[in-house]
Motif scaffolding. Structure first.
Motif, PDB file in Angstrom:
ATOM      1  N   VAL A  77     -10.180  -4.665 -45.853  1.00  0.00           N
ATOM      2  CA  VAL A  77      -8.754  -4.441 -45.609  1.00  0.00           C
ATOM      3  C   VAL A  77      -8.452  -4.769 -44.147  1.00  0.00           C
ATOM      4  O   VAL A  77      -9.143  -4.310 -43.243  1.00  0.00           O
ATOM      5  CB  VAL A  77      -8.352  -2.987 -45.918  1.00  0.00           C
ATOM      6  N   SER A  78      -7.429  -5.559 -43.906  1.00  0.00           N
ATOM      7  CA  SER A  78      -7.118  -5.997 -42.550  1.00  0.00           C
ATOM      8  C   SER A  78      -6.614  -4.831 -41.705  1.00  0.00           C
ATOM      9  O   SER A  78      -6.016  -3.886 -42.228  1.00  0.00           O
ATOM     10  CB  SER A  78      -6.062  -7.095 -42.575  1.00  0.00           C
ATOM     11  N   ASP A  85      -1.345   3.737 -52.477  1.00  0.00           N
ATOM     12  CA  ASP A  85      -2.212   2.669 -52.965  1.00  0.00           C
ATOM     13  C   ASP A  85      -3.557   3.263 -53.339  1.00  0.00           C
ATOM     14  O   ASP A  85      -4.010   4.246 -52.731  1.00  0.00           O
ATOM     15  CB  ASP A  85      -2.405   1.587 -51.899  1.00  0.00           C
ATOM     16  N   ASP A 106      -4.080  -4.750 -39.805  1.00  0.00           N
ATOM     17  CA  ASP A 106      -2.627  -4.631 -39.941  1.00  0.00           C
ATOM     18  C   ASP A 106      -2.256  -3.815 -41.169  1.00  0.00           C
ATOM     19  O   ASP A 106      -1.294  -3.024 -41.144  1.00  0.00           O
ATOM     20  CB  ASP A 106      -1.989  -6.019 -40.031  1.00  0.00           C
ATOM     21  N   GLU A 107      -3.013  -3.995 -42.246  1.00  0.00           N
ATOM     22  CA  GLU A 107      -2.755  -3.230 -43.465  1.00  0.00           C
ATOM     23  C   GLU A 107      -3.110  -1.759 -43.259  1.00  0.00           C
ATOM     24  O   GLU A 107      -2.365  -0.858 -43.675  1.00  0.00           O
ATOM     25  CB  GLU A 107      -3.559  -3.803 -44.625  1.00  0.00           C
ATOM     26  N   THR A 125      -0.562   0.670 -41.711  1.00  0.00           N
ATOM     27  CA  THR A 125       0.604   1.124 -42.472  1.00  0.00           C
ATOM     28  C   THR A 125       0.379   2.485 -43.120  1.00  0.00           C
ATOM     29  O   THR A 125       1.309   3.044 -43.701  1.00  0.00           O
ATOM     30  CB  THR A 125       0.981   0.112 -43.570  1.00  0.00           C
TER      31      THR A 125
END
Length: 343
Positions: free
Chosen positions: A197-198, A189, A200-201, A204
């Protein structure tokens, strides 16, 4: 059965992907390797570019089936009780060739024997058997515990972190880099920063790659965002806007295998020479990348051959290291990158 006892374990391993010197793409594969007597079994098979069936990118149901097969809780996929130990990293097709072995129970022990290179339904031990490898007898509790631990873990964990966040100002370079990474099986990305940006994101991602023009203040803000999310990632400082070189840097950052279980452990690029250290006989490719005065990239593959374990020094043509130049050393499972420096 006369096989002596051997220790059995598992460890994360990688088949390094990349954009090769001839322009071809090589797929990235994360897998779990078999550690026999403290050493990857793959290293005993000379120069073999292969992965175990315990790969992180296979569907969970298939991953579970592979583990249960090795535990002899499922029927052997090949005739005469043979199981695939290592297969083709690109397609996993038996026609490409695979290392297979008979796995059987002997009391509470598990025995791996009759290793062979197999391309058809039946293995020909006389023509294609691996002499000198095995049989291995494993203590049942140790063997079962190692494999059952994989069933308790999420088979998707490692693949979920096989994503890269690219941060920089040169959109054209980032777009080409993202496309190259995706072509070899790595998610990518592009962003200017990590603001908003969260967590959780952020979890990853396994690697953050910075372009050369990203300032230290912006880099620190990105690191702080990941720290606040409680995420540990590897950070890559892009050496030059050369796509194969950047891909190699990211491949190295993604490598989670134990250092002592890698084939390529050291690369030094000094004074027009490349020095490498390898732990077992394998094929090594050495490629030089250079930016000329107009910032045009040039590629020189100056060595491609099989080398024995030990330290090796290989010289380059002086013309390949003028200006800003970089060396990429590659085996099937490891990639190292170093800028060329003066004496």
């Amino acid at each position: 059965m006369s096989a002596e006892y051997a220790t059995f374990g598992l460890a994360p391993a990688m088949r390094a992907g990349g954009v090769l010197a001839n322009g071809d793409y090589q797929a990235h594969r994360d897998f779990v390797d078999f550690i026999v007597d403290g050493r990857p079994l793959l290293f005993q098979l000379s120069d073999l570019d292969a992965v175990s069936p315990l790969a992180s990118d296979v569907p969970p149901s298939i991953f579970t089936a592979q583990v249960r097969g090795l535990l002899l809780e499922a029927e052997a996929p090949l005739t005469r009780g043979r199981y695939v130990i290592y297969g083709c990293p690109e397609c996993a097709d038996l026609a490409c060739g695979a290392v297979t072995a008979v796995i059987e129970r002997d009391g509470d022990d598990f025995v791996w024997r009759d290793f062979a290179w197999q391309t058809e339904e039946e293995a020909d031990l006389r023509l294609n058997g691996y002499t000198g490898i095995g049989p291995f007898r494993f203590h049942g509790p140790e063997y079962r515990s190692a494999l059952q631990s994989l069933l308790r873990e999420s088979a998707a964990d490692s693949s979920a972190r096989r994503r890269v966040l690219l941060i920089g100002a040169r959109v054209a370079v980032l777009a080409k880099l993202a496309a190259a990474l995706r072509a070899i099986g790595i998610g990518a990305d592009i962003a200017h920063d990590a603001t908003g940006v969260s967590p959780d994101e952020l979890r990853t991602y396994g690697v953050v790659a910075f372009g050369r023009v990203v300032g230290e203040t912006d880099r620190e803000a990105v690191r702080l965002a990941f720290d606040r999310a409680g995420v540990q990632v590897a950070y890559v400082e892009g050496l030059a806007p050369i796509i194969p070189l950047l891909v190699a840097q990211i491949e190295h950052a993604l490598d989670r295998s134990p250092t002592e279980q890698r084939r390529l452990t050291r690369l030094v690029a000094v004074g027009g020479q490349a020095g490498i250290e390898i732990t077992s006989t394998c094929r090594v490719e050495l490629t030089a990348y250079r930016l000329d005065r107009l910032y045009r990239p040039h590629t020189y593959r100056f060595f491609d051959g099989i080398l024995p374990a030990g330290q090796h020094r290989i010289g380059l043509d002086p013309g390949t290291t003028k200006g800003n130049s970089f060396i990429v050393a590659r085996t099937a499972g490891t990639v190292l990158v170093e800028p060329m420096t003066a004496d």
